[in-house]
Design a protein around this motif. Structure first.
Motif, PDB file in Angstrom:
ATOM      1  N   LEU A  25      -6.226  25.994   5.278  1.00  0.00           N
ATOM      2  CA  LEU A  25      -7.385  26.593   5.933  1.00  0.00           C
ATOM      3  C   LEU A  25      -7.349  28.119   5.840  1.00  0.00           C
ATOM      4  O   LEU A  25      -8.387  28.759   5.605  1.00  0.00           O
ATOM      5  N   THR A  29     -10.357  30.232   4.043  1.00  0.00           N
ATOM      6  CA  THR A  29     -11.279  31.016   4.866  1.00  0.00           C
ATOM      7  C   THR A  29     -10.804  32.443   5.121  1.00  0.00           C
ATOM      8  O   THR A  29     -11.577  33.243   5.647  1.00  0.00           O
ATOM      9  N   SER A  39     -16.256  33.395   7.981  1.00  0.00           N
ATOM     10  CA  SER A  39     -15.290  32.298   8.068  1.00  0.00           C
ATOM     11  C   SER A  39     -14.212  32.552   9.111  1.00  0.00           C
ATOM     12  O   SER A  39     -13.528  31.609   9.534  1.00  0.00           O
ATOM     13  N   LEU A  43     -11.499  30.241  11.408  1.00  0.00           N
ATOM     14  CA  LEU A  43     -10.039  30.375  11.282  1.00  0.00           C
ATOM     15  C   LEU A  43      -9.363  30.770  12.586  1.00  0.00           C
ATOM     16  O   LEU A  43      -8.360  30.160  12.992  1.00  0.00           O
ATOM     17  N   TYR A 182     -16.973  35.268  -1.283  1.00  0.00           N
ATOM     18  CA  TYR A 182     -17.268  36.366  -0.363  1.00  0.00           C
ATOM     19  C   TYR A 182     -18.392  37.219  -0.925  1.00  0.00           C
ATOM     20  O   TYR A 182     -18.502  37.423  -2.140  1.00  0.00           O
TER      21      TYR A 182
END
Length: 482
Positions: A25, A29, A39, A43, A182
């Motif tokens: 994860l 992110t 994101s 997170l 991004y």
């Protein structure tokens, strides 16, 4: 007669799987360092939940050997919180570098209001919450056995392969590829799961010491080592090639360090002692393979070796990031010794930005983490950095003097020292540790470096076999003569 019995392989703990999923994860992110990445809304709350889960079942003995990094994290958090405490006007206005804000308050008729030390409190809060993911990794890792910590090399290498695959697909899709995760990124570059090509290249450079751990004889004794060496060589070739096409000069330099570190770790001889222990029993294949991989990558990707092209075409003096270091140092002296406040660099730089360095792009970082810490954190932050560097040097000396022990844990500790050194070197010209993904990698290396002895005594590993003599993998049973 003697009856031999092999013990069943223990099942991985829940904490190990939780750590592996969280690392996935974090890389999916947390590949950017900006505070406005959407994101992070996913997170950071999950990191807080993971931290609560880890604290719920952690024992004091599990935290004891991890006390140095844990205390360091808490000291950083305390420093940030102190920067957020409102101060009386008489104290705040007397701090260095506050004259411009004081003049604005007077012109606006705001009066003598209380203000925190941080000139950008939102940035300080962001810095505080950015500690959640790496701190969660440390606390969860405290509950893992040493072999489980070392087995984290597998999900880390899988993530390196994943970001390599994404990078290749980005190159094939061009600047408009939907695989750029991004909004603000190096379009057209092989950034993989990151927003910045330097961070992608530095992470791949850190993977070379990890490959040495994966291929070491003592890491996974139940796995055929020849297969592991072959996998490591293939991954190394992929990483070398991708670093060359990222266009990152920092990645190219750290790649050299990573390859040298992998060769050093591969050449250690557990039977050798004394100053020559690292040079006895040299495995010629390790050196030859590294040189051949590098040579093959340079030849094959000569037309796309943007990292080499950028390194040869520019001496770095004319770039804005290097020309800005002088004015940034003047800023640091202006706000010394308390600093402008953690997380306030972008705002205070706009106040003092020289006219000759004005650009269309926004200068959000100093591209030199020690220098930025001096500006924002002042003397207290530099004191913490000095303590961290001293602790690192001490660990290097201890590792060098201890040599490679027969249990093979020295290879893991050596790899951790190499990765931390690579990240520290890259931080002199960039800011890799400000990305959540690489910050979590850094904390996994701290888990390898600290607490190995204590974890070894309570090892219930699932790959290397238990270390408790009462649960040995074989025993001499109660037999009788046939």
């Amino acid at each position: 007669m003697k009856i031999a019995r092999r013990a069943a392989i223990p099942v991985p703990s829940v904490c190990f799987w939780a750590m592996s999923v969280f690392l996935l994860l974090a890389f999916a992110t947390g590949g950017g360092s900006r505070y406005d990445i959407q994101s992070l809304v996913v997170l950071r709350p999950i990191a807080a939940l993971l931290l609560a889960f880890a604290l719920w079942g952690v024992e004091r003995r599990q935290l004891r050997n991890l006390a140095p990094p844990l205390l360091f994290f808490m000291a950083m958090a305390l420093l940030i919180l102190l920067h957020l405490v409102p101060l009386p006007w008489a104290i705040w206005s007397a701090l260095p570098g506050r004259d411009t804000i004081a003049a604005i308050d007077a012109a606006a008729g705001l009066g003598h209001i209380w203000r925190p030390l941080a000139l950008a409190p939102v940035g300080a809060w962001n810095a505080f919450f950015s500690l959640l993911p790496p701190f969660a990794v440390l606390v969860v890792g405290a509950r893992l056995s040493f072999q489980e910590r070392r087995t984290l090399v597998i999900p880390l290498l899988l993530l390196a392969l994943a970001t390599s695959l994404v990078a290749l697909l980005q190159l094939s899709g061009g600047e408009s590829s939907p695989l750029y995760l991004y909004r603000i990124t190096n379009d057209g570059a092989a950034v993989g799961l990151f927003a910045n090509r330097n961070h992608q290249a530095v992470f791949l450079a850190c993977s070379f010491p990890l490959l040495a751990v994966f291929a070491s004889p003592s890491a996974f004794p139940r796995w055929d080592r020849r297969i592991r060496v072959g996998i490591a060589a293939a991954c190394g070739a992929i990483f070398v090639a991708l670093i060359l096409v990222t266009g990152s000069r920092a990645g190219l330099l750290t790649m050299m360090v990573g390859l040298a570190a992998a060769a050093l770790l591969s050449r250690t001889d557990p039977r050798a002692t004394g100053p020559m222990r690292f040079w006895r029993g040299t495995r010629a294949w390790a050196v030859a393979a590294g040189l051949l991989l590098l040579l093959a990558a340079i030849v094959v990707f000569a037309g796309r070796a943007e990292s080499i092209d950028r390194l040869l075409s520019s001496n770095g003096v004319g770039e804005i990031r290097y020309r800005a270091w002088g004015p940034i140092l003047d800023m640091a002296l202006r706000y010394f010794p308390v600093g402008s406040g953690i997380g306030s660099f972008a705002e205070v730089y706009r106040l003092d930005e020289p006219y000759a360095l004005l650009e269309w792009t926004t200068f959000l970082r100093a591209h030199n983490d020690p220098l930025e810490l001096l500006v924002t954190g002042g003397a207290p932050a530099m004191l913490l950095l000095t303590v961290a560097v001293a602790a690192y040097v001490r660990q290097c000396v201890r590792w060098w003097r201890a040599g490679n022990r027969k249990d093979g844990r020295s290879v893991t500790r050596g790899a951790a020292l190499c990765v931390i050194g690579i990240l520290g070197l890259a931080s002199l010209g960039d800011y890799p540790l400000r990305t959540p993904a690489i910050a979590c990698l850094f904390c996994v290396m701290l888990l390898w470096l600290y607490g190995a002895d204590d974890a070894g005594r309570h090892d219930n590993s699932f790959d290397g076999g238990p270390s408790d003599p009462k649960t040995s993998t074989s025993y001499e049973g109660r037999g009788s003569n046939a």
